[in-house]
Write a protein that holds these residues in place. Sequence first.
Motif, PDB file in Angstrom:
ATOM      1  N   ARG A  65      52.014  76.222  49.039  1.00  0.00           N
ATOM      2  CA  ARG A  65      51.109  75.172  49.514  1.00  0.00           C
ATOM      3  C   ARG A  65      50.078  74.816  48.449  1.00  0.00           C
ATOM      4  N   ALA A  66      49.531  75.825  47.774  1.00  0.00           N
ATOM      5  CA  ALA A  66      48.541  75.586  46.727  1.00  0.00           C
ATOM      6  C   ALA A  66      49.130  74.758  45.595  1.00  0.00           C
ATOM      7  N   ASP A  67      50.345  75.084  45.193  1.00  0.00           N
ATOM      8  CA  ASP A  67      50.992  74.320  44.122  1.00  0.00           C
ATOM      9  C   ASP A  67      51.181  72.865  44.539  1.00  0.00           C
ATOM     10  N   GLN A  68      51.549  72.655  45.786  1.00  0.00           N
ATOM     11  CA  GLN A  68      51.752  71.288  46.294  1.00  0.00           C
ATOM     12  C   GLN A  68      50.441  70.515  46.309  1.00  0.00           C
ATOM     13  N   VAL A  69      49.379  71.144  46.792  1.00  0.00           N
ATOM     14  CA  VAL A  69      48.077  70.476  46.873  1.00  0.00           C
ATOM     15  C   VAL A  69      47.536  70.170  45.479  1.00  0.00           C
ATOM     16  N   LEU A  70      47.642  71.129  44.558  1.00  0.00           N
ATOM     17  CA  LEU A  70      47.125  70.913  43.212  1.00  0.00           C
ATOM     18  C   LEU A  70      47.888  69.807  42.496  1.00  0.00           C
ATOM     19  N   ALA A 100      46.180  62.279  41.788  1.00  0.00           N
ATOM     20  CA  ALA A 100      45.022  61.461  42.165  1.00  0.00           C
ATOM     21  C   ALA A 100      44.028  61.365  41.018  1.00  0.00           C
ATOM     22  N   MET A 101      43.870  62.459  40.275  1.00  0.00           N
ATOM     23  CA  MET A 101      42.965  62.466  39.132  1.00  0.00           C
ATOM     24  C   MET A 101      43.417  61.481  38.063  1.00  0.00           C
ATOM     25  N   ALA A 102      44.707  61.455  37.790  1.00  0.00           N
ATOM     26  CA  ALA A 102      45.238  60.548  36.770  1.00  0.00           C
ATOM     27  C   ALA A 102      44.949  59.085  37.114  1.00  0.00           C
ATOM     28  N   ALA A 103      44.994  58.766  38.400  1.00  0.00           N
ATOM     29  CA  ALA A 103      44.709  57.396  38.829  1.00  0.00           C
ATOM     30  C   ALA A 103      43.214  57.106  38.821  1.00  0.00           C
ATOM     31  N   ALA A 104      42.397  58.135  39.062  1.00  0.00           N
ATOM     32  CA  ALA A 104      40.958  57.925  39.234  1.00  0.00           C
ATOM     33  C   ALA A 104      40.194  57.784  37.932  1.00  0.00           C
ATOM     34  N   VAL A 105      40.573  58.540  36.903  1.00  0.00           N
ATOM     35  CA  VAL A 105      39.745  58.582  35.692  1.00  0.00           C
ATOM     36  C   VAL A 105      39.710  57.251  34.948  1.00  0.00           C
ATOM     37  N   HIS A 157      35.409  53.035  39.474  1.00  0.00           N
ATOM     38  CA  HIS A 157      34.699  53.896  40.416  1.00  0.00           C
ATOM     39  C   HIS A 157      35.537  55.166  40.657  1.00  0.00           C
ATOM     40  N   PRO A 158      35.526  56.077  39.704  1.00  0.00           N
ATOM     41  CA  PRO A 158      36.449  57.219  39.761  1.00  0.00           C
ATOM     42  C   PRO A 158      36.266  58.131  40.964  1.00  0.00           C
ATOM     43  N   LEU A 159      35.029  58.349  41.417  1.00  0.00           N
ATOM     44  CA  LEU A 159      34.799  59.262  42.536  1.00  0.00           C
ATOM     45  C   LEU A 159      35.400  58.708  43.822  1.00  0.00           C
ATOM     46  N   ALA A 160      35.117  57.440  44.114  1.00  0.00           N
ATOM     47  CA  ALA A 160      35.659  56.817  45.318  1.00  0.00           C
ATOM     48  C   ALA A 160      37.173  56.693  45.233  1.00  0.00           C
ATOM     49  N   ARG A 161      37.676  56.376  44.045  1.00  0.00           N
ATOM     50  CA  ARG A 161      39.134  56.230  43.877  1.00  0.00           C
ATOM     51  C   ARG A 161      39.845  57.559  44.104  1.00  0.00           C
ATOM     52  N   PHE A 162      39.266  58.638  43.612  1.00  0.00           N
ATOM     53  CA  PHE A 162      39.860  59.963  43.797  1.00  0.00           C
ATOM     54  C   PHE A 162      39.877  60.339  45.276  1.00  0.00           C
ATOM     55  N   ALA A 163      38.754  60.132  45.955  1.00  0.00           N
ATOM     56  CA  ALA A 163      38.672  60.458  47.378  1.00  0.00           C
ATOM     57  C   ALA A 163      39.686  59.665  48.190  1.00  0.00           C
ATOM     58  N   GLU A 164      39.856  58.409  47.821  1.00  0.00           N
ATOM     59  CA  GLU A 164      40.830  57.571  48.530  1.00  0.00           C
ATOM     60  C   GLU A 164      42.249  58.050  48.273  1.00  0.00           C
ATOM     61  N   ALA A 165      42.533  58.406  47.020  1.00  0.00           N
ATOM     62  CA  ALA A 165      43.891  58.815  46.659  1.00  0.00           C
ATOM     63  C   ALA A 165      44.302  60.123  47.340  1.00  0.00           C
ATOM     64  N   VAL A 166      43.384  61.085  47.407  1.00  0.00           N
ATOM     65  CA  VAL A 166      43.761  62.384  47.972  1.00  0.00           C
ATOM     66  C   VAL A 166      43.826  62.359  49.496  1.00  0.00           C
ATOM     67  N   THR A 167      43.290  61.326  50.112  1.00  0.00           N
ATOM     68  CA  THR A 167      43.320  61.257  51.572  1.00  0.00           C
ATOM     69  C   THR A 167      44.337  60.247  52.097  1.00  0.00           C
ATOM     70  N   SER A 168      45.052  59.593  51.200  1.00  0.00           N
ATOM     71  CA  SER A 168      46.084  58.648  51.639  1.00  0.00           C
ATOM     72  C   SER A 168      47.433  59.349  51.675  1.00  0.00           C
ATOM     73  N   ASP A 169      48.327  58.845  52.506  1.00  0.00           N
ATOM     74  CA  ASP A 169      49.682  59.397  52.626  1.00  0.00           C
ATOM     75  C   ASP A 169      49.676  60.886  52.963  1.00  0.00           C
TER      76      ASP A 169
END
Length: 244
Positions: free
Chosen positions: A66-71, A77-82, A86-98
């Motif tokens: 599970r940890a490997d999957q989450v990481l 999400a990090m690759a898309a956010a940086v 607005h990297p902080l909001a983009r990261f939060a959106e990416a990790v909570t979608s799908d």
Amino acid sequence: MPKGPTGKRVVTRALLLESAMDTFAERGYYGASIEEISERAGFTRGAFYSNFASKDEIFYALFDARADQVLASLRAAMAAAVTDPHPLARFAEAVTSDVDDEEERRWYLVTTEFTLHAIRNARAAAVLAVRDARVRDELAAMVQELVAAADRELVVDAVLLARMATAVREGAGAQAWVERGTVSPRLLERLLFPAMVEAFSRPVPAAPRSEESQSSQTFSGRPSSRSQGSVETAGSTESENEPC
């Protein structure tokens, strides 16, 4: 003979892990037995013990997967956010979608019950703490990268902020699954994570001007007022001394 696991052993292990996840989620960690996990997977106790030494050990295998999957999801999400404005909001959106909320709920049940078990059992706590630390350290590194992408710097330790983010995620899940339909755990995470990071960081200060730059500005342009005054005084004196 090769020392690595054979294809049959890999399949057996995967079926036992799947059975353990289902049994833990339905029966609870204490309610699940090795016999039931084995039978549900279509094997005997002997097959279980040839792959796992105990019920704790099969949980650790579930945790690692599970940890490997989450990481992996967080890294994507990090690759898309940086690169986002607005990297902080983009990261939060990416990790909570799908996100599969039902699967999240099942894992929350399993890991929460095992956490209670670890609180009562020092040996289990020590093993779980090492695994928690691995995930937390990777999350802390991602937080630092996100903050840098937002041109900010942390005012607290990144590991401490990673602990806060974990607390938000687990707390949001608990509220949402107890009070079903009232609030989305993903919404709470999406709102709280950027606000929390901004609260414990500050804009990166502007770099100070070099001495050479300051000197060039000081000595460029018109002379100082004091120099102008000296010239005027000298001119005035010379005019007064001229003969009529």
